[in-house]
Write a protein that holds these residues in place. Structure first.
Motif, PDB file in Angstrom:
ATOM      1  N   SER A 201       0.957  -1.298   0.078  1.00 57.12           N
ATOM      2  CA  SER A 201       0.108  -0.148   0.089  1.00 57.12           C
ATOM      3  C   SER A 201       0.860   1.290  -0.109  1.00 57.12           C
ATOM      4  O   SER A 201       1.977   1.248   0.624  1.00 57.12           O
ATOM      5  N   THR A 202       0.380   2.386  -0.822  1.00 55.05           N
ATOM      6  CA  THR A 202       1.284   3.500  -0.996  1.00 55.05           C
ATOM      7  C   THR A 202       0.123   4.642  -1.423  1.00 55.05           C
ATOM      8  O   THR A 202      -0.798   4.353  -2.027  1.00 55.05           O
ATOM      9  N   TYR A 203       0.795   5.878  -1.554  1.00 53.13           N
ATOM     10  CA  TYR A 203      -0.183   7.026  -2.019  1.00 53.13           C
ATOM     11  C   TYR A 203       1.085   7.794  -2.521  1.00 53.13           C
ATOM     12  O   TYR A 203       2.096   8.139  -2.052  1.00 53.13           O
ATOM     13  N   LEU A 205       2.219  11.686  -2.807  1.00 49.04           N
ATOM     14  CA  LEU A 205       2.321  12.914  -2.073  1.00 49.04           C
ATOM     15  C   LEU A 205       1.857  12.248  -0.749  1.00 49.04           C
ATOM     16  O   LEU A 205       0.825  13.121   0.094  1.00 49.04           O
ATOM     17  N   ARG A 206       2.159  11.337  -0.133  1.00 55.41           N
ATOM     18  CA  ARG A 206       1.576  10.794   1.066  1.00 55.41           C
ATOM     19  C   ARG A 206       1.989  11.463   2.361  1.00 55.41           C
ATOM     20  O   ARG A 206       0.841  11.428   3.268  1.00 55.41           O
ATOM     21  N   ASN A 207       3.163  12.072   2.491  1.00 57.93           N
ATOM     22  CA  ASN A 207       3.222  12.897   3.605  1.00 57.93           C
ATOM     23  C   ASN A 207       3.835  14.205   3.192  1.00 57.93           C
ATOM     24  O   ASN A 207       5.046  14.360   2.697  1.00 57.93           O
ATOM     25  N   LEU A 232      13.814   3.866  -0.676  1.00 61.20           N
ATOM     26  CA  LEU A 232      13.600   2.407  -0.456  1.00 61.20           C
ATOM     27  C   LEU A 232      12.368   1.948  -0.035  1.00 61.20           C
ATOM     28  O   LEU A 232      11.496   2.777   0.195  1.00 61.20           O
ATOM     29  N   ALA A 233      11.908   0.846  -0.632  1.00 61.57           N
ATOM     30  CA  ALA A 233      10.558   0.257  -0.497  1.00 61.57           C
ATOM     31  C   ALA A 233       9.801   1.177  -1.066  1.00 61.57           C
ATOM     32  O   ALA A 233       8.658   1.763  -0.694  1.00 61.57           O
ATOM     33  N   CYS A 234       9.853   1.428  -2.493  1.00 59.99           N
ATOM     34  CA  CYS A 234       9.264   2.298  -3.370  1.00 59.99           C
ATOM     35  C   CYS A 234       7.904   1.893  -3.790  1.00 59.99           C
ATOM     36  O   CYS A 234       7.003   2.418  -4.523  1.00 59.99           O
ATOM     37  N   VAL A 261      14.071   1.468  -4.969  1.00 61.96           N
ATOM     38  CA  VAL A 261      14.441   0.023  -4.441  1.00 61.96           C
ATOM     39  C   VAL A 261      13.177  -0.586  -3.884  1.00 61.96           C
ATOM     40  O   VAL A 261      12.370   0.126  -3.185  1.00 61.96           O
ATOM     41  N   ASP A 262      12.812  -1.673  -4.373  1.00 63.15           N
ATOM     42  CA  ASP A 262      11.731  -2.485  -3.618  1.00 63.15           C
ATOM     43  C   ASP A 262      12.262  -3.841  -3.647  1.00 63.15           C
ATOM     44  O   ASP A 262      12.711  -4.773  -4.482  1.00 63.15           O
ATOM     45  N   ILE A 263      11.716  -4.695  -2.652  1.00 64.47           N
ATOM     46  CA  ILE A 263      12.178  -6.020  -2.679  1.00 64.47           C
ATOM     47  C   ILE A 263      11.226  -6.901  -3.570  1.00 64.47           C
ATOM     48  O   ILE A 263      11.518  -8.281  -3.792  1.00 64.47           O
ATOM     49  N   GLY A 323      15.769  -5.286  -4.531  1.00 61.92           N
ATOM     50  CA  GLY A 323      16.563  -5.323  -3.621  1.00 61.92           C
ATOM     51  C   GLY A 323      15.967  -5.442  -2.191  1.00 61.92           C
ATOM     52  O   GLY A 323      14.899  -4.764  -2.056  1.00 61.92           O
ATOM     53  N   ASP A 324      16.826  -5.851  -1.497  1.00 59.86           N
ATOM     54  CA  ASP A 324      16.298  -5.913  -0.014  1.00 59.86           C
ATOM     55  C   ASP A 324      17.076  -4.920   0.797  1.00 59.86           C
ATOM     56  O   ASP A 324      18.446  -4.959   1.054  1.00 59.86           O
ATOM     57  N   ALA A 325      16.505  -3.820   1.407  1.00 59.12           N
ATOM     58  CA  ALA A 325      17.159  -2.563   1.939  1.00 59.12           C
ATOM     59  C   ALA A 325      17.892  -3.266   3.371  1.00 59.12           C
ATOM     60  O   ALA A 325      18.508  -2.506   3.859  1.00 59.12           O
ATOM     61  N   GLY A 326      17.743  -4.436   3.981  1.00 61.83           N
ATOM     62  CA  GLY A 326      18.331  -4.933   4.981  1.00 61.83           C
ATOM     63  C   GLY A 326      19.661  -5.539   4.568  1.00 61.83           C
ATOM     64  O   GLY A 326      20.454  -6.002   5.342  1.00 61.83           O
ATOM     65  N   ALA A 342      12.936   6.034   3.750  1.00 63.26           N
ATOM     66  CA  ALA A 342      12.566   4.766   4.000  1.00 63.26           C
ATOM     67  C   ALA A 342      11.559   4.550   4.786  1.00 63.26           C
ATOM     68  O   ALA A 342      11.516   4.312   6.003  1.00 63.26           O
ATOM     69  N   ASN A 343      10.426   4.686   4.111  1.00 59.60           N
ATOM     70  CA  ASN A 343       9.138   4.700   4.883  1.00 59.60           C
ATOM     71  C   ASN A 343       8.204   3.812   4.852  1.00 59.60           C
ATOM     72  O   ASN A 343       7.981   2.964   3.707  1.00 59.60           O
ATOM     73  N   ASN A 344       7.490   3.158   5.909  1.00 62.56           N
ATOM     74  CA  ASN A 344       6.382   2.286   5.957  1.00 62.56           C
ATOM     75  C   ASN A 344       6.845   0.974   5.455  1.00 62.56           C
ATOM     76  O   ASN A 344       5.675   0.306   4.813  1.00 62.56           O
ATOM     77  N   PHE A 345       7.791   0.321   5.880  1.00 63.29           N
ATOM     78  CA  PHE A 345       8.114  -0.918   5.525  1.00 63.29           C
ATOM     79  C   PHE A 345       8.802  -1.421   6.724  1.00 63.29           C
ATOM     80  O   PHE A 345       8.464  -2.712   7.073  1.00 63.29           O
TER      81      PHE A 345
HETATM   82  C1  LIG Z   1       3.435  -0.492   2.956  1.00 68.51           C
HETATM   83  S1  LIG Z   1       4.516  -0.314   1.272  1.00 68.51           S
HETATM   84  C2  LIG Z   1       5.268   1.194   1.640  1.00 68.51           C
HETATM   85  C3  LIG Z   1       5.405   1.901   0.323  1.00 68.51           C
HETATM   86  C4  LIG Z   1       6.041   3.301   0.322  1.00 68.51           C
HETATM   87  N1  LIG Z   1       7.372   3.347   1.058  1.00 68.51           N
HETATM   88  C5  LIG Z   1       5.177   4.360   1.135  1.00 68.51           C
HETATM   89  O1  LIG Z   1       5.637   4.772   2.124  1.00 68.51           O
HETATM   90  O2  LIG Z   1       4.215   4.680   0.582  1.00 68.51           O
HETATM   91  C6  LIG Z   1       5.820  -1.338   1.642  1.00 68.51           C
HETATM   92  C7  LIG Z   1       6.834  -1.699   0.705  1.00 68.51           C
HETATM   93  O3  LIG Z   1       7.942  -2.239   1.262  1.00 68.51           O
HETATM   94  C8  LIG Z   1       8.748  -3.314   0.522  1.00 68.51           C
HETATM   95  N2  LIG Z   1       9.602  -3.818   1.423  1.00 68.51           N
HETATM   96  C9  LIG Z   1       9.407  -4.674   2.250  1.00 68.51           C
HETATM   97  N3  LIG Z   1      10.453  -5.181   2.754  1.00 68.51           N
HETATM   98  C10 LIG Z   1      11.519  -4.569   1.988  1.00 68.51           C
HETATM   99  C11 LIG Z   1      12.958  -4.789   2.200  1.00 68.51           C
HETATM  100  N4  LIG Z   1      13.526  -5.406   3.145  1.00 68.51           N
HETATM  101  N5  LIG Z   1      13.702  -3.920   1.229  1.00 68.51           N
HETATM  102  C12 LIG Z   1      12.829  -3.219   0.453  1.00 68.51           C
HETATM  103  N6  LIG Z   1      11.711  -3.311   0.175  1.00 68.51           N
HETATM  104  C13 LIG Z   1      10.911  -3.748   0.994  1.00 68.51           C
HETATM  105  C14 LIG Z   1       7.494  -4.116   0.102  1.00 68.51           C
HETATM  106  O4  LIG Z   1       7.408  -4.779  -1.164  1.00 68.51           O
HETATM  107  C15 LIG Z   1       6.584  -2.829  -0.068  1.00 68.51           C
HETATM  108  O5  LIG Z   1       6.413  -2.371  -1.362  1.00 68.51           O
END
Ligand SMILES: C[S@@+](CC[C@H](N)C(=O)[O-])C[C@H]1O[C@@H](n2cnc3c(N)ncnc32)[C@H](O)[C@@H]1O
Length: 471
Positions: A201-203, A205-207, A232-234, A261-263, A323-326, A342-345
Motif C-alpha cells: 500500500s502506498t500513496y 504525496l503521502r506525507n 527504499l521500499a518504493c 528500490v523495492d524487494i 533489492g532488500d534494504a536490509g 525509508a518509509n512504511n516498511f
Molecule cells: C507499505 S509499502 C510502503 C511503500 C512506500 N514506502 C510508502 O511509504 O508509501 C511497503 C513496501 O516495502 C517493500 N519492502 C518490504 N520489505 C522490504 C525490504 N526489506 N527492502 C525493500 N523493500 C521492502 C514492500 O515490497 C512494499 O512495497
C-alpha cells in the motif's frame, strides 16, 4: 465454433500474467483479470512448502482447487490432506493455512481488500522463526496474548472492541494522559498479537510536510550540484515519483541521481512503467491518488481517460532496483547517498530484523546526509538514533509526524499504528522525529543546524531512562 486458444486476453478469456502478481516465502501468485465479475478474483498459485502464515479472513470466502502436487490444509485446527482434484472451501472467520508443494487455483469472493486478512501465526512448515530474524514468540506473555479459548482469540476480540470504541472517541478525550497510557497498553498487545506481514500500500504525496522538508534541505545546495537520493521500499512507484517531483520542480538545476528500490520484483516492474489507472487500484489496493489535488494531477501526469502516466521530466533518469534494504550489498549497489527515504516498511518487521535493517540503511548515507524514516516501531528508531548519535531534525517535526493519516488512524489497535505525539515525554524531540541528520557533519554543510546542535546536546546528555513515558 470455438476460437483457438491464444495468449492474448479477450473480453471473455484471460491468460495468466507472465510475472507474478504477489509473492511470499517460496510462493508465487498470479492474478487473472481484472474479471468482469467485480466481486470475484481468481489466482493461480505455485507453492514450494506452503503459505508462510496462518490467516483469518474477515469477509472473503476462498475456494482452493488442487491442480498438482500434494499437501494439507489446516482449517480450524484440523488437518485435511489434499491431492490433485480436491476442492477446499474456506469460509471467512476461520483460522487456516496450507502446507505442501502444490499448484493451486484459488477463487476469492469478494475480491481481496486491504484489512481483510489477519495473520495469526507463522506456519512452521514454511518458516522456523529462530536465529537472527526471530523474536521471542515462545515467551509466556506472547503465548498468553495469542492464546485461544474454544478456537477464539480473546485478544482479537479485545482489540476489535477497542478499535470500535477508539474510532468513536472524541479527539479531546483521546489526547488525555490516561487515554494515551491506555492506548499504549492496547498497542503493546496489538504488537504482540499480530504476525507482521508486508503490504504494497502506498500513496502519491503521502506525507506533504515530509516532502516540504526535503525541499528545504535543497536550499543549501549550490547551483548545478549533484544530489544523490535513494527511495527504499518504493512499492509501485508513488513514493519515488513524489520525491522526484518535489526535487525537480524546486531545483531543476540540480543533477538528481535517484535510485528507487523495492524487494518485490512485481512492484518494481510496475513502478518503472509509471502508468496507473485512475479508478482501479493495481497491486496496492489503496487509492493512490487520494491525496493529490486536481492541479497536482495535471502537473504530475499525462492523462488519457482512466490511464495516467508520470510525466517524462519527473520519471526519466530514475534507476529502479529489486533489492532488500536490509542487505549490506545495497550500499555497493547504490553508493553513498545524500538523502535516503525509508518509509512504511520497517514496521512490518520483527524488532530484531527492523533494527538490523535500519542500521544497514544508515550505512548508505553520506556523513551529514539525511534519513527520512517513518512507519517503524518508535522504540527501534529511538534506540538506533541514540546509538548512532543521529541528530533529529526539529523543523516540521510535528507536521511530519502527523502528516500521514493512514498511520495515525491505525493506532492503537494495529501494530503499525502511529503513537500520538506526546510532548509530556522527556524524549519527545527524538522519539517523534522522523528526519535525522546522520554521521558527522562537514562544516560547510551544516545547514539549519544551530537549533539542532543544541537539541542534540540536550538529547545525548539526558539519562537513558528518558525513554520511559513521563505520563
Ligand atoms: C507499505 S509499502 C510502503 C511503500 C512506500 N514506502 C510508502 O511509504 O508509501 C511497503 C513496501 O516495502 C517493500 N519492502 C518490504 N520489505 C522490504 C525490504 N526489506 N527492502 C525493500 N523493500 C521492502 C514492500 O515490497 C512494499 O512495497
Amino acid at each position: 465454433m470455438r476460437n483457438a486458444p491464444s495468449n492474448e486476453s479477450t473480453p471473455y478469456t484471460y491468460t495468466r500474467p507472465t510475472s507474478a502478481t504477489f509473492t511470499g516465502k517460496g510462493l508465487l501468485g498470479y492474478s487473472f483479470g481484472p474479471l468482469n465479475q467485480k466481486d470475484l478474483e481468481i489466482y493461480y498459485v505455485e507453492v514450494e512448502k506452503g503459505h508462510d502464515t496462518f490467516m483469518v479472513s474477515r469477509k472473503i470466502a476462498r475456494t482452493y482447487y488442487v491442480l498438482a502436487g500434494s499437501g494439507y490444509f489446516t482449517i480450524d485446527n484440523r488437518k485435511y490432506d489434499v491431492i490433485p482434484g480436491v476442492l477446499v472451501e474456506v469460509p471467512p472467520q476461520v483460522e487456516y493455512c496450507y502446507s505442501g508443494k502444490m499448484t493451486l487455483l484459488i477463487l476469492s469472493k469478494p475480491r481481496w481488500f486491504s484489512g481483510n486478512d489477519t495473520h495469526t501465526r507463522w506456519n512452521p512448515d514454511v518458516l522456523v522463526r529462530e536465529g537472527p530474524y526471530g523474536v521471542d514468540h515462545s515467551s509466556w506473555t506472547t503465548k498468553l496474548v495469542r492464546a485461544k479459548i474454544l478456537g477464539k482469540s480473546p485478544t482479537s476480540f479485545f482489540l476489535r472492541l477497542n478499535e470500535r470504541l477508539w474510532r468513536r472517541l472524541p479527539s479531546s478525550l483521546a489526547g488525555l494522559r490516561p487515554m494515551l497510557s491506555y492506548g499504549a497498553l492496547v498497542n503493546t498487545l496489538a504488537r504482540m498479537h499480530r504476525v507482521r506481514a508486508q503490504a504494497l500500500s502506498t500513496y502519491f504525496l503521502r506525507n506533504r510536510p515530509e516532502l516540504e522538508q526535503i525541499r528545504r534541505l535543497l536550499e543549501t545546495k549550490g547551483k548545478g550540484e549533484t544530489l544523490r537520493v535513494a527511495v527504499l521500499a518504493c512499492s509501485t512507484g508513488a513514493a519515488a515519483y513524489s520525491v522526484a517531483w518535489t526535487i525537480r520542480s524546486a531545483r531543476p538545476d540540480l543533477k538528481l541521481i535517484l535510485h528507487a528500490v523495492d524487494i518485490s520484483r512485481q512492484a518494481v516492474e510496475f513502478a518503472e512503467q509509471g502508468v496507473y489507472s485512475r479508478t482501479r487500484p493495481e497491486l496496492t489496493n489503496t487509492d493512490i491518488f487520494d491525496r493529490v489535488h486536481a492541479a497536482e494531477m495535471d502537473e504530475l501526469f499525462l492523462q488519457n481517460g482512466d490511464v495516467v502516466s508520470v510525466k517524462p521530466w519527473i520519471k526519466d533518469g530514475i534507476t529502479w532496483h529489486v533489492g532488500d534494504a536490509g542487505e549490506p550489498e545495497m550500499l555497493d549497489i547504490l553508493g553513498p547517498q545524500d538523502i535516503v527515504v525509508a518509509n512504511n516498511f520497517i514496521c512490518h518487521m520483527d524488532p530484531f530484523e527492523a533494527e538490523n535493517c535500519l542500521r544497514n540503511i544508515a550505512r548508505m548515507i553520506n556523513p551529514g546526509g539525511h534519513l527520512f524514516v517513518s512507519g517503524i516501531d518508535l522504540d527501534v528508531r529511538v534506540k538506533v538514533a541514540r546509538d548512532l548519535k543521529w541528530q533529529p531534525v526539529q523543523e516540521l517535526l510535528e507536521e511530519i509526524h502527523d502528516g500521514d493519516s493512514s498511520c495515525k488512524v491505525c493506532w492503537p489497535c494495529h501494530y503499525g499504528g502511529l503513537e500520538p505525539l506526546n510532548k509530556r515525554r522527556a524524549d519527545w524531540k527524538i522519539r517523534y522525529a522522523s528526519v535525522f541528520q546522520v554521521g558527522s557533519i562537514p562544516p560547510a554543510q551544516s545547514m539549519r543546524n544551530d537549533e539542532n546542535a543544541q537539541i542534540t546536546e540536550t538529547l545525548y546528555d539526558t539519562e537513558p531512562n528518558c525513554l520511559t513515558p513521563s505520563n
